[in-house]
Design a protein around this motif. Structure first.
Motif, short mmCIF file in Angstrom:
data_model
loop_
_atom_site.label_atom_id
_atom_site.label_comp_id
_atom_site.label_asym_id
_atom_site.label_seq_id
_atom_site.Cartn_x
_atom_site.Cartn_y
_atom_site.Cartn_z
N GLN A 314 50.33 39.51 42.18
CA GLN A 314 48.90 40.14 41.78
C GLN A 314 48.76 41.79 41.91
N GLY A 319 46.00 39.74 37.75
CA GLY A 319 45.38 38.88 36.95
C GLY A 319 46.52 37.90 36.21
N ARG A 324 50.82 34.26 44.08
CA ARG A 324 51.14 34.32 45.40
C ARG A 324 51.81 33.21 46.18
N ALA A 326 53.07 31.50 49.32
CA ALA A 326 53.46 32.14 50.50
C ALA A 326 54.88 31.63 50.88
N ARG B 25 36.11 39.08 39.27
CA ARG B 25 37.52 38.57 39.27
C ARG B 25 38.11 38.89 40.24
N PHE B 27 41.69 38.66 42.48
CA PHE B 27 42.87 38.53 42.31
C PHE B 27 43.89 38.20 43.51
N LYS B 28 43.34 38.89 44.65
CA LYS B 28 44.04 38.85 45.86
C LYS B 28 43.82 37.33 46.34
N SER B 29 45.00 36.96 46.67
CA SER B 29 44.93 35.74 47.25
C SER B 29 45.22 35.73 48.92
N GLU B 30 45.00 34.75 49.49
CA GLU B 30 45.24 34.83 51.10
C GLU B 30 46.54 34.80 51.04
N ARG B 31 47.06 35.42 52.28
CA ARG B 31 48.44 35.52 52.67
C ARG B 31 48.91 34.18 52.99
N ALA B 32 48.26 33.35 54.07
CA ALA B 32 48.88 32.24 54.44
C ALA B 32 48.01 31.10 53.65
N GLN B 134 45.07 28.30 44.15
CA GLN B 134 45.02 27.49 42.80
C GLN B 134 44.25 26.18 43.08
#
Lengths: 343, 189
Positions: A314, A319, A324, A326, B25, B27-32, B134
Motif C-alpha cells: 500500500q 489502493g 500487507r 504481517a 479510502r 489503505f494503510k493497514s495495521e502492522r500486526a 480484509q
C-alpha cells in the motif's frame, strides 16, 4: 524585485527540459516498430504534411489578396458592373480549388481506408493467440495453444515472436481498461462481459512498453506492461521455460520462504505451478523472477524492490488489492529469497 | 426570514459534508494481526443477572460506515470463495448469511472471529491466511447482506448481468436450520 525575476528564471530553466520528455522513445506512437503502428504513423506524417502545405497555400493566398492594390479601372468601375475577364479568371481559380479540395479529400479518405485495410490484414493470419485479461491494476496473459500442455498463464509481460501476427483477445474482470502499446498498434478497450481483439505484428526485436489507456481507478497510472519481441528461436526457448513448472527452491532460506509462502496469505491469491499454491486472484508467480518489473511495471525487478513490495504494497501502490501480510523480518527475507528464485 | 433561509442553506451544506466520510479510502493497514483485542461471546446466555461480558476494539464503525471497505469486502467474498459454500448470502452447504439467524453471533466482531477462528461443522479458519483488515471488510459485507448496514454504504449490484437486485436489497430468505438448508427454500430468493 530582482529576487522575483530570479525565481522566474529558475522556474523557466528547471521546466525547460520538460519539453524534452516528449522525445523519449520508450513508449511513443512516433517510434513505430509494428506493422499497424507504421501504417498509422505514415498516414499521420502524410496528413500532417499535406494539411500544413494547404494551410500555407491558403495563408499565402490570403496575404496576396490583402496586399494586392486595385487597378485604376477597378477603382473607377461601377460596383455592380460585370467585367468578363477577371470574372472568368475567378471562376476558373475557384473551380480548380474546389476540384482540388474534393480530390484531396477523396484521396485522404482512400488513404485512410487503405490504412484500415492494412490494420485488418493481420486478421486470420495469426500464428499465436493470447488472452489478456485486465484487472485492477495488472494484466493477466494466457498463452493459448491447441495442445493443452503448451498453454500457460503469466502476467504483465508479453513475449511475441518478431514478424509473426499475434492475435490478442481482450477481456476484463472488473472495469473498462484499454490495451495500448503505442510502438506496435493502436488502442483497444477491455470491456467486462465482452471480448475484443487486437492484432500485433512486431517488425523488429525490442522491448515495447504498454499502458492502460482508459482511466480504471486509483492506480490506473501504475498499470503498465512490457511487450518483448524476440527472434523466433528466442521466443520458443522463452515459451518452453514458461510452460515448465516452478523450480524447487535452492538453499535453506528459499526453502523456508516456500514454507512461509504456502502457509501464509500468499498462496490464497497467487499460483506457483508445481506447488499447492493455486490462487487465481493475483498474478501467476511461477516465473515471476524472469520478468523485468514488479507490480505491473511499477518497480524494476530486483530483490530489493520485491522486498519493498511484499513488505508494504500500500505504500508503493496505494489502493492495490495486494494486502500487507504481517511477516516478521526473517519471514520476509525468506519469502523474497524464494520469490526471487522463481526464474 | 432571510436569516432562517440562510441558516437552512448552511445546515443543508453541513449535511452534504457529512456524506464525505462514507467514501474515504483508508489503505494503510495495521502492522500486526490484531485479532485478540475483541473479546466476543458466542452465546447470549450468561449466569447471573447480567448479559455476557464482551469488549470491542471499536474498529466496527471504521468498516461498517465506509462504502469502500464494504465494496472491497464484496469483492473478497467471491475471491476467497465464500460463495462456494454460502452462495451470495442465500446459503448452500454453508448457512445463509442474509437471514436474521446468527449461529455464532451477528455483530461484526462475532463474524470476524468466525472467519478468523473457523467454526465446527465446516467453517475453515482463515487465521494467517487472510490479513486482518480484509477479514473486517468481508465481515462488514456479510453484515450488509442482511440489510444491517446503512443503505448509503451498502455495495451496488455487480456490473455483470444479473436478474436479481443486489444481495442487500433482496428480501431476506426465511431462516433455516444451520448447515442444512432445504432445497425448496433456495428457490424463493
Amino acid at each position: 524585485m530582482s529576487g522575483r525575476a530570479g525565481n522566474v528564471r529558475f522556474v523557466l530553466v528547471v521546466s525547460a527540459p520538460l519539453g524534452l520528455t516528449a522525445c523519449n522513445v520508450w513508449q511513443s506512437a512516433l517510434d513505430a516498430h509494428g506493422q499497424s503502428a507504421e501504417a498509422v504513423l505514415r498516414q499521420f506524417y502524410g496528413f500532417t504534411a499535406l494539411s500544413a502545405g494547404i494551410w500555407l497555400l491558403v495563408i499565402f493566398a490570403m496575404i496576396g489578396a490583402l496586399r494586392r492594390r486595385r487597378s485604376l479601372a477597378e477603382r473607377l468601375a461601377a460596383p455592380l458592373e460585370r467585367r468578363s475577364r477577371p470574372e472568368a479568371f475567378a471562376t476558373i481559380a475557384v473551380s480548380t480549388a474546389i476540384g482540388l479540395t474534393a480530390a484531396i479529400l477523396i484521396g485522404l479518405t482512400t488513404w485512410s481506408f487503405m490504412t484500415g485495410r492494412t490494420l485488418a490484414s493481420l486478421r486470420g493470419r495469426e500464428t499465436l493467440t493470447l488472452l489478456v485479461t485486465g484487472d485492477q491494476w495488472w494484466w493477466q496473459v494466457r498463452y493459448e495453444d491447441s495442445q493443452a500442455n503448451r498453454t500457460f498463464t503469466t502476467a504483465n509481460e508479453i513475449h511475441i515472436p518478431v514478424g509473426q501476427p499475434v492475435k490478442v483477445k481482450l477481456e476484463s474482470n472488473d472495469v473498462i481498461h484499454s490495451f495500448w502499446v503505442p510502438s506496435l498498434a493502436g488502442k483497444e478497450d477491455l470491456i467486462p462481459g465482452h471480448q475484443n481483439e487486437i492484432y500485433l505484428k512486431a517488425e523488429r526485436p525490442g522491448v515495447y512498453r504498454g499502458q492502460c489507456a482508459e482511466f480504471c481507478g486509483y492506480q490506473h497510472a501504475h498499470m503498465s506492461f512490457l511487450v518483448v519481441a524476440d527472434e523466433i528461436p528466442d521466443f520458443e526457448a522463452w515459451r518452453s521455460r514458461q510452460v515448465a513448472t516452478a523450480a524447487s527452491p535452492t538453499g535453506e532460506e528459499a526453502a523456508a520462504g516456500q514454507r512461509v509462502f504456502l502457509s501464509r496469505g500468499c498462496s490464497i491469491c497467487h499460483t506457483v505451478r508445481g506447488t499447492p499454491a493455486g490462487g487465481k486472484v493475483g498474478p501467476d508467480l511461477t516465473h515471476v523472477a524472469s520478468r523485468k518489473t514488479v507490480a505491473a511495471g511499477t518497480l524494476p525487478l530486483s530483490r530489493g524492490s520485491l522486498a519493498a513490495w511484499i513488505a508494504d504494497p500500500q505504500a508503493i501502490k496505494p489502493g492495490t488489492n495486494m494486502p500487507r501480510v504481517a511477516l516478521d523480518p526473517d519471514e520476509l527475507n525468506a519469502v523474497v529469497a524464494y520469490v526471487a528464485g522463481l526464474q | 426570514m432571510m436569516r432562517s433561509a440562510a441558516s437552512t442553506v448552511l445546515l443543508a451544506a453541513l449535511l452534504l459534508t457529512s456524506g464525505c466520510e462514507r467514501e474515504k479510502r483508508e489503505f494503510k493497514s495495521e502492522r500486526a494481526e490484531s485479532g485478540d483485542r475483541d473479546e466476543v461471546a458466542l452465546s447470549s446466555l450468561s449466569p447471573g443477572a447480567t448479559p455476557p461480558q464482551v469488549a470491542t476494539s471499536g474498529r466496527a464503525a471504521t468498516f461498517e460506515g465506509n462504502a469502500y471497505h464494504v465494496a472491497q469486502g464484496k469483492r473478497l467474498f467471491t475471491w476467497f470463495n465464500c460463495n462456494g459454500c454460502h452462495a451470495m448470502g442465500g446459503g448452500d452447504s454453508g448457512p445463509p448469511l442474509m437471514d436474521d439467524k446468527w449461529i455464532y453471533g451477528g455483530t461484526i466482531e462475532n463474524i470476524v472471529a468466525t472467519i478468523r477462528e473457523g467454526r465446527p461443522n465446516g467453517m475453515p479458519s482463515f487465521r494467517g491466511k487472510i490479513p486482518d483488515d480484509q477479514i473486517w471488510e468481508i465481515a462488514a459485507f456479510v453484515r450488509s447482506m442482511g440489510g444491517n448496514l446503512s443503505k448509503n454504504v451498502a455495495p451496488q449490484r455487480n456490473d455483470d448481468l444479473n436478474p436479481f437486485p443486489a444481495e442487500n436489497r433482496r428480501p431476506p430468505s426465511p431462516p433455516t436450520t444451520g448447515g442444512q438448508p432445504l432445497p425448496a427454500s433456495r428457490g424463493t430468493q
